[in-house]
Write a protein that holds these residues in place. Structure first.
Motif, PDB file in Angstrom:
ATOM      1  N   SER A   1      47.584  41.030  44.862  1.00  0.00           N
ATOM      2  CA  SER A   1      48.278  41.609  46.030  1.00  0.00           C
ATOM      3  C   SER A   1      49.018  40.576  46.863  1.00  0.00           C
ATOM      4  O   SER A   1      50.210  40.732  47.135  1.00  0.00           O
ATOM      5  CB  SER A   1      47.268  42.311  46.945  1.00  0.00           C
ATOM      6  OG  SER A   1      46.559  43.294  46.258  1.00  0.00           O
ATOM      7  N   LYS A   2      48.308  39.528  47.258  1.00  0.00           N
ATOM      8  CA  LYS A   2      48.889  38.595  48.235  1.00  0.00           C
ATOM      9  C   LYS A   2      49.704  37.505  47.545  1.00  0.00           C
ATOM     10  O   LYS A   2      50.812  37.202  47.965  1.00  0.00           O
ATOM     11  CB  LYS A   2      47.780  37.945  49.073  1.00  0.00           C
ATOM     12  CG  LYS A   2      46.778  38.922  49.657  1.00  0.00           C
ATOM     13  CD  LYS A   2      47.215  39.563  50.936  1.00  0.00           C
ATOM     14  CE  LYS A   2      46.170  40.587  51.375  1.00  0.00           C
ATOM     15  NZ  LYS A   2      46.391  41.196  52.646  1.00  0.00           N
ATOM     16  N   SER A   3      49.149  36.916  46.468  1.00  0.00           N
ATOM     17  CA  SER A   3      49.827  35.789  45.833  1.00  0.00           C
ATOM     18  C   SER A   3      51.206  36.164  45.309  1.00  0.00           C
ATOM     19  O   SER A   3      52.118  35.347  45.318  1.00  0.00           O
ATOM     20  CB  SER A   3      48.999  35.264  44.659  1.00  0.00           C
ATOM     21  OG  SER A   3      47.780  34.762  45.124  1.00  0.00           O
TER      22      SER A   3
ATOM     23  N   SER B   1      32.179  36.527  46.423  1.00  0.00           N
ATOM     24  CA  SER B   1      33.162  35.592  46.954  1.00  0.00           C
ATOM     25  C   SER B   1      34.570  36.196  46.839  1.00  0.00           C
ATOM     26  O   SER B   1      35.080  36.377  45.732  1.00  0.00           O
ATOM     27  CB  SER B   1      33.065  34.279  46.168  1.00  0.00           C
ATOM     28  OG  SER B   1      34.016  33.358  46.633  1.00  0.00           O
ATOM     29  N   ASP B   2      35.155  36.496  47.983  1.00  0.00           N
ATOM     30  CA  ASP B   2      36.498  37.093  48.029  1.00  0.00           C
ATOM     31  C   ASP B   2      37.504  35.950  48.153  1.00  0.00           C
ATOM     32  O   ASP B   2      37.584  35.280  49.173  1.00  0.00           O
ATOM     33  CB  ASP B   2      36.557  38.040  49.234  1.00  0.00           C
ATOM     34  CG  ASP B   2      37.915  38.697  49.424  1.00  0.00           C
ATOM     35  OD1 ASP B   2      38.905  38.258  48.800  1.00  0.00           O
ATOM     36  OD2 ASP B   2      37.992  39.645  50.232  1.00  0.00           O
ATOM     37  N   GLU B   3      38.272  35.736  47.075  1.00  0.00           N
ATOM     38  CA  GLU B   3      39.168  34.575  47.021  1.00  0.00           C
ATOM     39  C   GLU B   3      40.630  35.000  46.988  1.00  0.00           C
ATOM     40  O   GLU B   3      41.491  34.314  46.430  1.00  0.00           O
ATOM     41  CB  GLU B   3      38.761  33.699  45.812  1.00  0.00           C
ATOM     42  CG  GLU B   3      37.293  33.290  45.931  1.00  0.00           C
ATOM     43  CD  GLU B   3      36.770  32.364  44.840  1.00  0.00           C
ATOM     44  OE1 GLU B   3      37.570  31.821  44.064  1.00  0.00           O
ATOM     45  OE2 GLU B   3      35.529  32.181  44.794  1.00  0.00           O
ATOM     46  N   ILE B   4      40.907  36.128  47.641  1.00  0.00           N
ATOM     47  CA  ILE B   4      42.246  36.726  47.552  1.00  0.00           C
ATOM     48  C   ILE B   4      43.358  35.805  48.085  1.00  0.00           C
ATOM     49  O   ILE B   4      44.493  35.907  47.651  1.00  0.00           O
ATOM     50  CB  ILE B   4      42.262  38.096  48.265  1.00  0.00           C
ATOM     51  CG1 ILE B   4      43.577  38.827  48.024  1.00  0.00           C
ATOM     52  CG2 ILE B   4      41.995  37.977  49.748  1.00  0.00           C
ATOM     53  CD1 ILE B   4      43.569  40.285  48.392  1.00  0.00           C
ATOM     54  N   TYR B   5      43.010  34.888  49.000  1.00  0.00           N
ATOM     55  CA  TYR B   5      44.055  34.012  49.560  1.00  0.00           C
ATOM     56  C   TYR B   5      44.077  32.633  48.904  1.00  0.00           C
ATOM     57  O   TYR B   5      44.606  31.685  49.481  1.00  0.00           O
ATOM     58  CB  TYR B   5      43.860  33.853  51.080  1.00  0.00           C
ATOM     59  CG  TYR B   5      44.078  35.143  51.844  1.00  0.00           C
ATOM     60  CD1 TYR B   5      45.367  35.614  52.086  1.00  0.00           C
ATOM     61  CD2 TYR B   5      43.004  35.889  52.323  1.00  0.00           C
ATOM     62  CE1 TYR B   5      45.580  36.798  52.783  1.00  0.00           C
ATOM     63  CE2 TYR B   5      43.208  37.072  53.026  1.00  0.00           C
ATOM     64  CZ  TYR B   5      44.491  37.517  53.240  1.00  0.00           C
ATOM     65  OH  TYR B   5      44.704  38.691  53.937  1.00  0.00           O
ATOM     66  N   GLU B   6      43.505  32.498  47.729  1.00  0.00           N
ATOM     67  CA  GLU B   6      43.325  31.154  47.164  1.00  0.00           C
ATOM     68  C   GLU B   6      44.633  30.379  46.997  1.00  0.00           C
ATOM     69  O   GLU B   6      44.631  29.149  47.035  1.00  0.00           O
ATOM     70  CB  GLU B   6      42.578  31.197  45.829  1.00  0.00           C
ATOM     71  CG  GLU B   6      43.393  31.610  44.647  1.00  0.00           C
ATOM     72  CD  GLU B   6      42.729  31.215  43.319  1.00  0.00           C
ATOM     73  OE1 GLU B   6      42.733  32.050  42.417  1.00  0.00           O
ATOM     74  OE2 GLU B   6      42.229  30.084  43.199  1.00  0.00           O
TER      75      GLU B   6
ATOM     76  N   VAL C   1      41.635  44.133  45.333  1.00  0.00           N
ATOM     77  CA  VAL C   1      40.361  43.585  45.816  1.00  0.00           C
ATOM     78  C   VAL C   1      39.561  44.654  46.571  1.00  0.00           C
ATOM     79  O   VAL C   1      38.345  44.706  46.474  1.00  0.00           O
ATOM     80  CB  VAL C   1      40.599  42.324  46.673  1.00  0.00           C
ATOM     81  CG1 VAL C   1      39.302  41.850  47.303  1.00  0.00           C
ATOM     82  CG2 VAL C   1      41.171  41.215  45.790  1.00  0.00           C
ATOM     83  N   SER C   2      40.258  45.538  47.266  1.00  0.00           N
ATOM     84  CA  SER C   2      39.531  46.635  47.935  1.00  0.00           C
ATOM     85  C   SER C   2      38.792  47.464  46.891  1.00  0.00           C
ATOM     86  O   SER C   2      37.625  47.835  47.091  1.00  0.00           O
ATOM     87  CB  SER C   2      40.499  47.534  48.704  1.00  0.00           C
ATOM     88  OG  SER C   2      41.240  46.775  49.611  1.00  0.00           O
ATOM     89  N   GLY C   3      39.460  47.744  45.785  1.00  0.00           N
ATOM     90  CA  GLY C   3      38.822  48.492  44.709  1.00  0.00           C
ATOM     91  C   GLY C   3      37.651  47.712  44.111  1.00  0.00           C
ATOM     92  O   GLY C   3      36.603  48.281  43.800  1.00  0.00           O
TER      93      GLY C   3
HETATM   94  N1  PLP Z   1      40.050  40.854  51.201  1.00  0.00           N
HETATM   95  C1  PLP Z   1      40.657  40.263  52.241  1.00  0.00           C
HETATM   96  C2  PLP Z   1      40.027  39.080  52.865  1.00  0.00           C
HETATM   97  C3  PLP Z   1      41.870  40.758  52.730  1.00  0.00           C
HETATM   98  O1  PLP Z   1      42.452  40.156  53.774  1.00  0.00           O
HETATM   99  C4  PLP Z   1      42.447  41.888  52.121  1.00  0.00           C
HETATM  100  C5  PLP Z   1      43.699  42.466  52.626  1.00  0.00           C
HETATM  101  O2  PLP Z   1      44.190  42.152  53.674  1.00  0.00           O
HETATM  102  C6  PLP Z   1      41.780  42.475  51.046  1.00  0.00           C
HETATM  103  C7  PLP Z   1      40.596  41.917  50.608  1.00  0.00           C
HETATM  104  C8  PLP Z   1      42.311  43.686  50.336  1.00  0.00           C
HETATM  105  O3  PLP Z   1      43.251  43.311  49.396  1.00  0.00           O
HETATM  106  P1  PLP Z   1      43.857  44.266  48.303  1.00  0.00           P
HETATM  107  O4  PLP Z   1      45.214  44.662  48.768  1.00  0.00           O
HETATM  108  O5  PLP Z   1      43.922  43.436  47.054  1.00  0.00           O
HETATM  109  O6  PLP Z   1      42.959  45.432  48.181  1.00  0.00           O
END
Ligand code: PLP
Length: 367
Positions: free
Chosen positions: A227-229, A197-202, A97-99
């Motif tokens: 990454s997280k899921s 919309s950043d849904e990384i924690y969905e 998601v950072s990328g």
């Molecule tokens: N977006 C949010 C809200 C995050 O909390 C994080 C990481 O903690 C990221 C993005 C970055 O995630 P990734 O490891 O997929 O780059």
């Protein structure tokens, strides 16, 4: 000749979370509640697929947009899980998601374009918007972390280009309600704004469900990842779904920067959407309840509905409070890393029950 690094980079703050990591390395056996990644093992299905890809010599570049089967899998997942209609041409596989954010923001922003960010926010948002020449405009959330729509409307100017949202939210643990998302989409539509919309924690939602704005608003640029899921933060694989013009622009940048997401791990992630992480979420719900029950009588604390964080008001001066915690071997993250105001601290409940109970005892002992 002018020496030195760019003013833009000079203006970026080093992450407060990283500072906390450094401090943690100096404390013997700390209780570390600054952690932002899951503590379960990556599912073996993903690991086997990645290993198999390496063994089969799939170690070279992939197309800039990512391998087709993964883009197809993302299309299917978005349809089935989020009610989002997309084709593979709307999908770009990224370095997590950072990328994704590092491609989407420069793809969207011209110098001085305003990006609305809800405060408190994920550490990267402000810094990345600044890096790519945008102007972050902060809209403070209500005390219960709901959106203050009056403030949102007041913050929109003729320079506003993007509203950046994150649900479930880091650092607050808040999950936007369907009603909020609908109202937000209405405002974005009226003003012809993009919503990132950043849904990384969905997958980490403890009450109700996750509702994606991409299902109702077509100028949404959705970023998400594995990454997280699936506890693969080191793999660096994620994706963007959005309007064709944004995806093509982001791909153009990827071509000259990241080139592609790591090849074997793209293959590894092919196994992701068939894996059920529900057991881990149940476990985190238990730990969440433990923290909330443990702290609610002594602290101003909102329940966490998603992700794995609580964002708690300092009971007294923040600098002194963080130092008092450190002196007792407890690491938390000062809210100044996530906000224009240092009024709260973030604690993550990704830790053993035993350590969490110790942390609760230390925190209650301070008030
Ligand atoms: N977006 C949010 C809200 C995050 O909390 C994080 C990481 O903690 C990221 C993005 C970055 O995630 P990734 O490891 O997929 O780059």
């Amino acid at each position: 000749m002018v020496y030195g690094v760019s003013e833009r980079v000079n203006n970026m703050d080093a992450s407060g979370i990283r500072k906390m990591f450094e401090m943690a390395s100096e404390i013997r056996d700390p209780i570390n509640l600054s952690i932002g990644q899951p503590d379960f093992d990556a599912p073996s299905e993903l690991k086997e697929k990645a290993i198999e890809a390496i063994r089969e010599n799939r170690n070279s570049y992939t197309p800039t947009s990512g391998i087709l089967p993964l883009r197809e899998a993302v299309v299917d997942k978005l349809k089935a899980q989020n009610g989002v209609d997309a084709t593979v041409d709307n999908i770009l596989i990224t370095g997590a998601v950072s990328g994704a954010l590092s491609l989407v923001l420069p793809a969207l922003l011209d110098e001085g374009d305003e990006v609305i960010i809800f405060d408190p926010y994920f550490v990267g948002y402000k810094q990345l918007v600044l890096l790519y020449g945008g102007k972050p405009v902060f809209v403070e959330k209500n005390k219960d972390f709901t959106i203050n729509f009056d403030s949102l409307r007041n913050a929109i100017t003729n320079k506003t280009k993007v509203i950046l949202i994150n649900s479930p939210e880091n650092p607050t643990g808040y999950v936007y309600s369907k009603g909020e998302i609908e109202e937000l989409a209405g405002i974005a539509r009226e003003n012809e704004l993009y919503v990132v919309s950043d849904e990384i924690y969905e997958d980490f939602v403890y009450n109700g469900g996750h509702f994606s704005i991409a299902s109702i608003y077509d100028k949404t640029v959705l970023v998400n990842g594995f990454s997280k899921s699936y506890a693969v933060t080191g793999w660096r694989v994620g994706y963007v779904m959005g309007p064709r013009e944004v995806i093509d622009a982001a791909a153009k940048i990827q071509q000259f920067s990241f080139v592609c997401a790591p090849t074997p791990f793209q293959y590894g992630c092919l196994a992701a959407f068939d894996c059920d992480v529900g057991e881990h979420v149940k476990e985190y719900r238990k730990r969440r309840d433990m923290i909330y029950e443990g702290l609610k009588d002594n602290f101003e604390i909102n329940q966490c509905f998603g992700a794995f964080y609580f964002y708690v008001k300092y009971p007294y001066d923040g600098t002194r409070f963080v130092q008092d915690c450190l002196d007792r071997g407890l690491l938390i993250v000062p809210g100044g890393s996530f906000s224009e105001r240092n009024s709260h601290f973030r604690l993550s409940f990704v830790n053993s029950e035993e350590k969490l109970l110790e942390a609760v005892e230390i925190l209650n002992g301070l008030v």
